[in-house]
Scaffold this active site. Structure first.
Site, PDB file in Angstrom:
ATOM      1  N   SER A 277       0.972  -1.165  -0.184  1.00 25.29           N
ATOM      2  CA  SER A 277       0.058   0.123  -0.037  1.00 25.29           C
ATOM      3  C   SER A 277       0.866   1.268   0.183  1.00 25.29           C
ATOM      4  O   SER A 277       1.765   1.340   0.928  1.00 25.29           O
ATOM      5  CB  SER A 277      -0.842   0.019   1.351  1.00 25.29           C
ATOM      6  OG  SER A 277      -1.600   1.239   1.489  1.00 25.29           O
TER       7      SER A 277
ATOM      8  N   TYR B 103     -15.715 -13.181 -15.401  1.00 29.45           N
ATOM      9  CA  TYR B 103     -15.711 -12.166 -14.079  1.00 29.45           C
ATOM     10  C   TYR B 103     -17.188 -12.327 -13.626  1.00 29.45           C
ATOM     11  O   TYR B 103     -17.179 -12.562 -12.246  1.00 29.45           O
ATOM     12  CB  TYR B 103     -15.465 -10.811 -14.498  1.00 29.45           C
ATOM     13  CG  TYR B 103     -15.551  -9.625 -13.429  1.00 29.45           C
ATOM     14  CD1 TYR B 103     -14.955  -9.823 -12.333  1.00 29.45           C
ATOM     15  CD2 TYR B 103     -16.239  -8.526 -13.497  1.00 29.45           C
ATOM     16  CE1 TYR B 103     -14.991  -8.940 -11.438  1.00 29.45           C
ATOM     17  CE2 TYR B 103     -16.590  -7.660 -12.366  1.00 29.45           C
ATOM     18  CZ  TYR B 103     -15.778  -7.946 -11.400  1.00 29.45           C
ATOM     19  OH  TYR B 103     -15.835  -6.809 -10.337  1.00 29.45           O
TER      20      TYR B 103
ATOM     21  N   LYS C 196     -17.753 -13.965  -9.925  1.00 32.43           N
ATOM     22  CA  LYS C 196     -18.127 -13.165  -8.695  1.00 32.43           C
ATOM     23  C   LYS C 196     -19.559 -13.604  -8.116  1.00 32.43           C
ATOM     24  O   LYS C 196     -19.685 -13.576  -6.746  1.00 32.43           O
ATOM     25  CB  LYS C 196     -18.309 -11.763  -8.909  1.00 32.43           C
ATOM     26  CG  LYS C 196     -16.855 -11.100  -9.274  1.00 32.43           C
ATOM     27  CD  LYS C 196     -16.253 -10.959  -7.953  1.00 32.43           C
ATOM     28  CE  LYS C 196     -16.441  -9.444  -7.667  1.00 32.43           C
ATOM     29  NZ  LYS C 196     -15.660  -9.020  -6.400  1.00 32.43           N
TER      30      LYS C 196
END
Length: 336
Positions: free
Chosen positions: A34, A130, A134
């Site tokens: 990060s 995708y 999901k």
């Protein structure tokens, strides 16, 4: 401690900022470091259950944002490995550490094609890997929630998310307009639901207040502009002198996408144009947000203001004209 799996990404960073503003203790769990919260980052891969389990130790709530989402992921098995097996590993890690609250960012892609505005009761008919993976991940999390009545599962299905620094579809369109290369496929009257990243993050934080059980919400900011209105707003903000974009008939645009698909198969290369992207670009993609607002949530940022702010942030120019601009009202369903 709140764990954000996929916390180094675009939405994850905005969520970390929103949680920190409310003084929540956070841990960003991601393969990639990060940049914004290096001191609160811990490396883990959702495909590696032991490493993931170590990373979530001490957390009381998990946000799961990590996913494979691009149109051109290779090998295609990565969709299943990351999105489905990753969900299974998150649930296993949560059970191992007795974590009873999970907020999962799914996607409106679970609905498939949207020729009219869809709410959370619409049929789930994903048409790509995708969306299919999901949806399978949602089912994995539902099974986790069903195993204990005290568990809280919130599934949030955002539409296209945009904001400063993102390099997704909205940025690509704005960049084309900034360079004077915008192309509108079809008549430009197809409407697009959009979601500003800061509003999405705020709603994810709001989800911490939900009780035990399973809660499912679309997320979209309103009203829905059509492509012509988006191009008009960007052009006005950039002060482009009223230059109009090129309008390409849908058939020609789809033909170009299919040609790129063929070249991709022959060469093994990825191209910025594909038939899937053309279909997505030219389609109506509208999603209702009444259930989300019915929880008492109010977005902090107006959609038009957010779009203008992002355009100015990314391209550093302001409107040459003071002309007022507003989204035109949508036509009644069935008239478009």
């Amino acid at each position: 401690m709140i764990g954000i799996i996929g916390g180094s990404g675009f939405i994850g960073t905005a969520l970390a900022r929103a949680l920190s503003a409310q003084e929540h203790a956070i841990r960003l769990i991601d393969l990639e470091p990060s940049r914004a919260y290096a001191d609160r980052w811990q490396r883990a891969d959702v495909r590696d259950l032991p490493g993931l389990s170590d990373a979530v130790a001490g957390c009381t709530t998990l946000y799961h944002l990590a996913a494979e989402h691009r149109d051109d992921v290779r090998p295609a098995t990565l969709y299943h490995d990351v999105n489905v097996k990753g969900a299974q590993h998150v649930c296993a890690a949560a059970e191992a550490h007795r974590i009873d609250r999970i907020v999962f960012t799914s996607t409106v892609a679970v609905y498939g094609a949207a020729d009219q505005e869809l709410d959370e009761t619409a049929p789930l008919r994903p048409f790509n890997e995708y969306g299919r993976t999901k949806l399978k991940a949602e089912q994995v999390f539902r099974q986790w929630a069903a195993r204990a009545p005290e568990r809280s599962l919130v599934i949030v299905r955002p539409t296209v998310v945009f904001g400063p620094g993102n390099r997704g579809n909205v940025y690509t369109l704005l960049a084309q307009i900034a360079r004077g290369r915008a192309i509108v496929i079809g008549n430009g009257q197809n409407r697009k639901s959009l979601a500003y990243v800061e509003n999405v993050a705020d709603f994810l934080v709001h989800a911490l207040s939900f009780e035990a059980g399973v809660h499912v919400y679309n997320y979209a900011d309103k009203p829905d502009p059509d492509m012509n209105q988006l191009v008009s707003l960007a052009g006005q903000t950039l002060g482009n002198g009223g230059r109009q974009p090129l309008h390409l008939p849908y058939g020609l645009g789809l033909g170009a996408g299919l040609g790129c698909d063929l070249m991709a198969r022959i060469t093994g290369r990825s191209f910025p144009v594909s038939s899937a992207r053309v279909r997505k670009y030219a389609a109506n993609t509208q999603f209702a947000n009444a259930r989300c607002l019915g929880t008492g949530f109010t977005p902090r940022h107006d959609l038009k203001d957010a779009l203008v702010a992002v355009i100015r942030h990314e391209f550093g120019r302001t409107a040459a004209s003071g002309k007022e601009w507003a989204f035109a009202p949508a036509k009644p369903t069935g008239d478009s």
